[in-house]
Write a protein that holds these residues in place. Structure first.
Motif, PDB file in Angstrom:
ATOM      1  N   ARG A 190      22.081  13.884   5.005  1.00 33.09           N
ATOM      2  CA  ARG A 190      22.648  13.136   3.889  1.00 33.09           C
ATOM      3  C   ARG A 190      21.797  13.274   2.623  1.00 33.09           C
ATOM      4  O   ARG A 190      22.336  13.414   1.519  1.00 33.09           O
ATOM      5  CB  ARG A 190      22.769  11.657   4.274  1.00 33.09           C
ATOM      6  N   ASP A 191      20.467  13.236   2.770  1.00 27.12           N
ATOM      7  CA  ASP A 191      19.616  13.329   1.591  1.00 27.12           C
ATOM      8  C   ASP A 191      19.725  14.699   0.928  1.00 27.12           C
ATOM      9  O   ASP A 191      19.717  14.815  -0.303  1.00 27.12           O
ATOM     10  CB  ASP A 191      18.165  13.021   1.959  1.00 27.12           C
ATOM     11  N   ASN A 197      23.009  14.760  -0.964  1.00 25.15           N
ATOM     12  CA  ASN A 197      22.931  14.010  -2.221  1.00 25.15           C
ATOM     13  C   ASN A 197      22.184  14.797  -3.300  1.00 25.15           C
ATOM     14  O   ASN A 197      22.567  14.766  -4.479  1.00 25.15           O
ATOM     15  CB  ASN A 197      22.243  12.661  -1.974  1.00 25.15           C
ATOM     16  N   GLU A 198      21.112  15.496  -2.886  1.00 20.46           N
ATOM     17  CA  GLU A 198      20.375  16.311  -3.846  1.00 20.46           C
ATOM     18  C   GLU A 198      21.242  17.446  -4.387  1.00 20.46           C
ATOM     19  O   GLU A 198      21.187  17.767  -5.580  1.00 20.46           O
ATOM     20  CB  GLU A 198      19.116  16.891  -3.191  1.00 20.46           C
TER      21      GLU A 198
END
Length: 224
Positions: free
Chosen positions: A37-38, A41-42
């Motif tokens: 997920r991170d 998002n990036e």
């Protein structure tokens, strides 16, 4: 002529599975999947996700997951514990080690003063990360032969190998302790000692760095 004929005969008699196994199942233009997920998002923040809209993507592996409870370092450490493909047993041993760490830290927390309670880490996963980071070596000795003599030359360790050596040393130190004590309990104490920058694994790393410091006169042989 005869060599060309033999080559054609060998190619015609070659099994079909050998050709399939010698090539990758994906073409070079396939992109690795992004399942964290991170990372997603990036990519959306940097507007790189639109570039992958019409690009073929490889299939994710069986152990890839987007769960927030998944930790890559814990998964690798579980694989190093595993023997003979018994991954469920290795996962259970690591969970018992985490449980022992939690019990020890709670006991320390109850006995500590109010000022020292904030310094005690209660999360076993963070303790594992700290133990591995503290155990990672920066240098190692590699034998290089020059002029008929073999020298022990200090060279920097790559990130991948440093993580491997740290986890290997922690498991070796836990398995070399008393046979009457179970592995989860021994591993819990080794992780706690390494997280506090003490214990046998930290001493082994410091001894290796001292040997590299003693052999720094031979460092130029790395490029010669």
């Amino acid at each position: 002529m005869w060599f060309a004929r033999l080559s054609r005969i060998a190619a015609s008699t070659q099994p079909m599975w050998l050709d399939a196994a010698s090539y990758s199942s994906y073409a070079p233009y396939f992109v690795s999947p992004v399942f964290k997920r991170d990372q997603q998002n990036e990519m959306f923040e940097l507007e790189e996700a639109q570039k992958l809209a019409h690009v073929p993507i490889k299939a994710a592996k069986n152990d890839d997951t987007s769960s927030v409870f998944h930790d890559e370092l814990t998964r690798k450490f579980t694989n190093y514990i595993m023997k003979g493909g018994q991954k469920a047993l290795a996962r259970g041993l690591l969970e018992k080690a985490f449980e022992n760490i939690k019990r020890i830290q709670i006991e320390r927390y109850c006995k500590a003063s109010e000022a020292d309670k904030e310094k005690i880490e209660m999360n076993p996963q963070k303790i594992l990360h700290e133990a591995i980071e503290n155990s990672r070596p920066l240098l190692e000795l590699t034998p290089i032969k020059r002029g008929g003599t073999r020298y022990q030359v200090p060279v920097p360790v790559t990130d991948k190998k440093s993580y491997f050596l740290a986890m290997k040393w922690l498991l070796t130190a836990a398995r070399e302790k008393e046979r009457t004590v179970h592995l989860p309990e021994k591993l819990a104490w080794e992780l706690l000692d390494a997280a506090a920058n003490q214990g046998r694994v930290i001493k082994k790393k410091q001894d290796l760095h001292r040997q590299c410091e003693a052999n720094r006169a031979y460092a130029h042989y790395r490029w010669s």
